[in-house]
Every structure is written in structure tokens, then in C-alpha cells.
Design an enzyme around this catalytic site. Structure first.
Site, mmCIF file in Angstrom:
data_model
loop_
_atom_site.group_PDB
_atom_site.id
_atom_site.type_symbol
_atom_site.label_atom_id
_atom_site.label_comp_id
_atom_site.label_asym_id
_atom_site.label_seq_id
_atom_site.Cartn_x
_atom_site.Cartn_y
_atom_site.Cartn_z
ATOM 1 N N ASN A 20 17.560 16.345 8.611
ATOM 2 C CA ASN A 20 18.763 15.504 8.534
ATOM 3 C C ASN A 20 18.571 14.510 7.389
ATOM 4 O OD1 ASN A 20 20.996 13.919 8.898
ATOM 5 N ND2 ASN A 20 20.254 12.914 10.758
ATOM 6 N N LYS A 22 20.752 12.589 6.063
ATOM 7 C CA LYS A 22 21.647 11.412 6.126
ATOM 8 C C LYS A 22 22.331 11.232 4.759
ATOM 9 C CE LYS A 22 18.606 9.798 9.702
ATOM 10 N NZ LYS A 22 18.151 8.706 10.540
ATOM 11 N N HIS A 107 25.632 12.102 16.131
ATOM 12 C CA HIS A 107 24.397 11.402 15.751
ATOM 13 C C HIS A 107 24.537 9.915 16.101
ATOM 14 C CE1 HIS A 107 21.217 9.633 13.369
ATOM 15 N NE2 HIS A 107 20.637 10.818 13.429
ATOM 16 N N GLU A 109 23.861 7.343 14.543
ATOM 17 C CA GLU A 109 24.406 6.484 13.477
ATOM 18 C C GLU A 109 25.928 6.591 13.426
ATOM 19 O OE1 GLU A 109 21.771 7.900 10.376
ATOM 20 O OE2 GLU A 109 20.112 6.948 11.455
ATOM 21 N N GLU A 177 17.592 12.460 20.861
ATOM 22 C CA GLU A 177 17.186 11.462 19.874
ATOM 23 C C GLU A 177 17.316 10.066 20.480
ATOM 24 O OE1 GLU A 177 17.270 12.896 15.573
ATOM 25 O OE2 GLU A 177 19.188 11.968 15.986
ATOM 26 N N GLY A 183 13.803 6.255 12.995
ATOM 27 C CA GLY A 183 13.501 5.487 11.783
ATOM 28 C C GLY A 183 12.255 4.619 11.886
HETATM 29 P P1 PGA Z 1 13.997 9.764 11.612
HETATM 30 O O1 PGA Z 1 15.525 10.202 11.833
HETATM 31 O O2 PGA Z 1 13.174 11.028 11.623
HETATM 32 O O3 PGA Z 1 13.994 9.084 10.291
HETATM 33 O O4 PGA Z 1 13.652 8.868 12.755
HETATM 34 C C1 PGA Z 1 15.883 11.178 12.761
HETATM 35 C C2 PGA Z 1 17.382 11.220 12.873
HETATM 36 O O5 PGA Z 1 18.017 10.151 12.824
HETATM 37 O O6 PGA Z 1 17.978 12.302 13.013
#
Ligand code: PGA
Length: 261
Positions: A20, A22, A107, A109, A177, A183
Site C-alpha cells: 500500500n 498511499k 482503509h 486513513e 489493520e 505507521g
Molecule cells: P504501515 O501501513 O505498514 O506503514 O504501518 C500499513 C497500512 O496503513 O496499510
């Protein structure tokens, strides 16, 4: 089962590893470089299904590099309507035209920007109807010692999959998740025992919705600070792969995650 649904299944036993990206990287040149470097490093690792979820404008150009390759593409979102006056939105059919066979929906976000379970469910259904494999993200905000977060998790799973009938589950992947684990560094991420317990809970919830046989056929993957340093310990029984954020933007790190999964 129609042909499209059949095609969308991951061959059994294959791990699903999704990058991903982003809103990264900033240029198509960098995107092509990461993508090509990973593809080059993948030779002989056919037991895994590798999927890249780049920003929308990079889907089509990357699809031109992935012709005849086992690497697949995903959109990071989609809209539930098929066409019309919806400025800024992209339909499932348009995503397929751009070369993607997967889409991520719900997701955290996007949920943080106001998206709720109802919207996620409509998006998941539209994607599944179009023949995309839809990765539905779920996860609690925070944990508490009394286990109340499990109620939150169950509610999110049931709400986000409410539009998906038993006949369409073969198009669905559930990505667990937990928001508190996204993050971070590997040291602050979830540990193997916590993940194992969550995977059992998610399967139970899916079983209550679709019955045991169908629930067992739904891949459940984990996302949240997956890095080369913790991927082996997180590869627990019951997890069918990973959704990788920041560590998927460096080809060398992503390749290590792929081989460690
Ligand atoms: P991350 O993100 O591996 O940077 O924690 C995962 C995600 O948000 O899908």
C-alpha cells in the site's frame, strides 16, 4: 460461480502480500523504479501473490510494465456508482480498465476522513460485482485490557461486509489493520500472540456471518508496521498475508518481507 469470480481467487495456499503505497512516491519515475526492482527480485518466488496499490494515476503506466507478469495491481479506493456526476470519484470498472484486479476499501486513513461502514460496504459490493478482489480494511482504534475493542472490531467487520452475500465472499479479502499499530516501527507493532488471538476472533466473526466453510475461504491478512524485522514472527497460523505500508516503498525491504512471509 461465474468466470470472473473464479479468476479472482488466490490459488490455495498462496500468501497475499500487498504494497500500500498511499500517496507515494511523488513521481512516476520513482514508482516505476520500485516496481521494476521488486519484479526483478521476485524470480522463483511463485508461492506468493504480490499486489501493488499505487496512487490512481500510476495504475495504468505500471500495468504496462506488468504485462505477462504475476504481479498484480490494486486501487487504494473506489466509488460505488458506476458512472455519472461524482467529481473526483473513480468507479470499479474504470479501475479495471486501468489494469487493476484488486481494490482496497475502508482503509483507516479514509475512515479518519469520515468514511463509515455503510460506505465501505457499498464500495466493497461495487468492487466485487465488477469482478475485482476487494481488500476490506478493519481494525480497532485502541486496545483495552477488558477486551472491549473486540466488540468494536466485530461491529466494523459486520458493518463493512453487510452488503456482501455468501455468493460474493470469494471476491473478498479482510485486512486486519489495528489503527494503533499503523505507521510505527516493528518494535511498537502488534506481537505474534496478540495477532493470533485477533485472527481467531476475526474467523469466528466471519463464521457467524457466512458459516464455517465460506469463512475459512476468506483470506485474512494483517497490516500495521510490517517490516523485515517482524514479518517472520507475525506469519502466524490463520494469517494469509500482509498489507505493507512504509516498508513497501523500498524495494530491498519489500523483497525481504516477501521472502520472510
Ligand atoms: P504501515 O501501513 O505498514 O506503514 O504501518 C500499513 C497500512 O496503513 O496499510
Amino acid at each position: 460461480m461465474d468466470d470472473m469470480t473464479k479468476k479472482s481467487r488466490i490459488p490455495s495456499g498462496k500468501k497475499l502480500i500487498v504494497a500500500n503505497w498511499k500517496m507515494n512516491p511523488s513521481s512516476l519515475k520513482e514508482a516505476k523504479k520500485i516496481f521494476s526492482d521488486v519484479k526483478k527480485g521476485l524470480r522463483g518466488r511463485s508461492r506468493k501473490e504480490i499486489v501493488f496499490a499505487p496512487p490512481f494515476p500510476f495504475l495504468y503506466p505500471l500495468s504496462q510494465l506488468s504485462l505477462r507478469s504475476k504481479v498484480k495491481l490494486a486501487a487504494q479506493d473506489l466509488f460505488w456508482e458506476s458512472e455519472g456526476s461524482f467529481t473526483g470519484e473513480v468507479s470499479a470498472a474504470q479501475i479495471k480498465e486501468a489494469g487493476a484486479s484488486y481494490a482496497i476499501v475502508g482503509h483507516s486513513e479514509r475512515r479518519a476522513m469520515g468514511e463509515g461502514n455503510e460506505e465501505v460496504s457499498k464500495k466493497a459490493l461495487a468492487g466485487a460485482k465488477a469482478g475485482l478482489r476487494v481488500i476490506i480494511c478493519v481494525g480497532e482504534d485502541k486496545r483495552d485490557s477488558a477486551g472491549n475493542y473486540l466488540g468494536e472490531l466485530a461491529k466494523e467487520i459486520k458493518g463493512s461486509l453487510s452488503g456482501i452475500s455468501g455468493g460474493r465472499v470469494s471476491n473478498i479479502v479482510v485486512a486486519y489493520e489495528p489503527r494503533w499499530a499503523i505507521g510505527k516501527s516493528a518494535a511498537d507493532a502488534i506481537d505474534a500472540d496478540e495477532l493470533h488471538a485477533a485472527s481467531i476472533f476475526i474467523r469466528k466473526t466471519l463464521t457467524s456471518m457466512y458459516g464455517r466453510k465460506k469463512a475459512l475461504g476468506i483470506p485474512v491478512i494483517y497490516g500495521g508496521s510490517v517490516e523485515p524485522g517482524n514479518v517472520r514472527s507475525l506469519s502466524c497460523e490463520g494469517m494469509d498475508g500482509f498489507l505493507v505500508g512504509h516498508a513497501s516503498l523500498k524495494a530491498s525491504q519489500f523483497l525481504k518481507i516477501i521472502s520472510g512471509a
